[in-house]
Structures are given as C-alpha cells and as structure tokens.
Design an enzyme around this catalytic site. Sequence first.
Site, short mmCIF file in Angstrom:
data_model
loop_
_atom_site.label_atom_id
_atom_site.label_comp_id
_atom_site.label_asym_id
_atom_site.label_seq_id
_atom_site.Cartn_x
_atom_site.Cartn_y
_atom_site.Cartn_z
CD GLU A 49 39.56 31.80 -24.38
OE1 GLU A 49 40.59 32.22 -25.02
OE2 GLU A 49 38.92 33.04 -23.72
CG ASP A 60 46.27 35.12 -32.67
OD1 ASP A 60 45.68 35.68 -31.59
OD2 ASP A 60 45.89 34.39 -33.26
CE1 TYR A 174 40.89 37.74 -23.09
CE2 TYR A 174 39.80 35.79 -23.54
CZ TYR A 174 40.92 36.62 -23.38
OH TYR A 174 42.39 35.94 -23.42
#
Length: 265
Positions: A49, A60, A174
């Site tokens: 990734e 994040d 994911y």
Amino acid sequence: MTRLTDTFAQLKAEKRTAFVPFIMAGDPDLATSERLLHALPEAGADVIEVGFPFTDPMADGPIIAEAGQRALAGGQTLKKTLEMVKRFRAAGHQTPIVLMGYANPVLQHGDSFAQDAVDAGVDGLILVDLPPEESGELDVQAKEAGLDMIRLATPTTRDERIDRVIEHASGFLYYVAVAGVTGGRSAGADELGEAITRLREKTSLPIAAGFGIKDAPSAHAAAQHADAVVVGSAIVKALELEGVDAAVALARELAAATHAPGGQQ
C-alpha cells in the site's frame, strides 16, 4: 485477472496469508520512500500500500498524519506518486501496488485518473473518505481501466451496509480492525475472527485486516483469520526514527510472522 487477484489466488494455493506493508510516498523525501518501496518485495511484501499525502487525513493517526505532512512539505503530489510507481514497474517489480488516500487529490487529477494509475502500474485504490454512494463515476472509470476499487468495512458496519459496501468492490475487502484511526490499539483475536467470519458470509473477496496491527505477535494473530495483514504505522515510525534499513528489517520480521504456518488460508 489482475495482479491482485493472481497474487491472492497463488497465496491461497500456498495456504499463506498476505503481508501488506504501508508506506507514505514522499516521506521523509521522495528518494528515501522510493528506496524503501523497491526494498519491500525482497523483504516479503505480497502487496504494497502506497499512501499519497493529503492535508486533512481524517482516518490517520498521528504517525501517518505526520508522515503525510512531511511528504507535503517536501513537495509530494499524487502525480509524483504515480511516477514513483511507474519507476517501480520499470525496475521489474511485479508486486501489486494499492494506492491509499483521500478523494480530493484524485478528483483534482480529473477523469483520466483511473487510466493514468493503471498505466503507471497501480493495481488498486482505497479512498477512505469516498462512500460507495458517491463513487459511481469513479467506479465506472476504474472498471473500464482495470483498477480494483477496494472498500472498507469497520466493526460498526451493519450487515445491510456491508452489502452496499461490497456491491462494487474488487481486489479485496479491507477490514478496519479497530474503531478509530491508524496506529491505535490492537484488535482482540476473538473479536477479529468473529468479524471476519461474518464478512465471509457476505463476500468471496479476500479480506485484509488493518489498523492496530503493529508488531509480529499481532500480525501473526491477525493472520489466523484474515487473508491479508496490513501494517502501516509501525513501518512508518521505524523509517522516521531509524531509516530505511530498520524499516526493511521490521517488514521482514512482520512478513515472517504473517507467513508463519497456521493462517486462515
């Protein structure tokens, strides 16, 4: 068939779980991140990734957010990230590449993004802030270009919502193993196993577990249930503190733990 589907088919035949490291393109500078990218296949990465930086990375945690800020300060762009992948392919590397980031840079790039990404050698795309309801046009462009659109599921995703999430998903699904941002607490093995079992009832796509997996024990534990294990913050931090060699050494350790016997595949 794409590089992603080929890779997961091969790993399934070998009864191995995929190791998927994450790096931030341009962190701490383009040359260093590119050196790390080229070293990861030999270190055991099955898929890589590659993050492209954005000014408002809402999913994040501090480690990856700061990496993105360093990359932006150094002038990293989505276009430069595609060029970085193109050089990776020119060097002969066949490891699948998935870009991970946010929708705004992709939308600013324009309608040619999907084809430009595939031409550069990108195999899949994860946009954490673009829900399926708003990605119809990009979905069409990605399908035409052969770019896998990888969707996210979380511990709070309801069954009816999962159906919508996977409707146009390809490559793999994911699973965000913790409720929160990257680099947070590790998910419990039982909790992760139950969640992935539920997802397998909904889709035949490979399932990758990420967020909160930060060391060899947690990578090995996740590999007992998932088809792929994603590690980002730990590798980014190793690069920041000790450089490329340390990040590669950690990747090799994590790959060994992920590939150890006893995994789901």
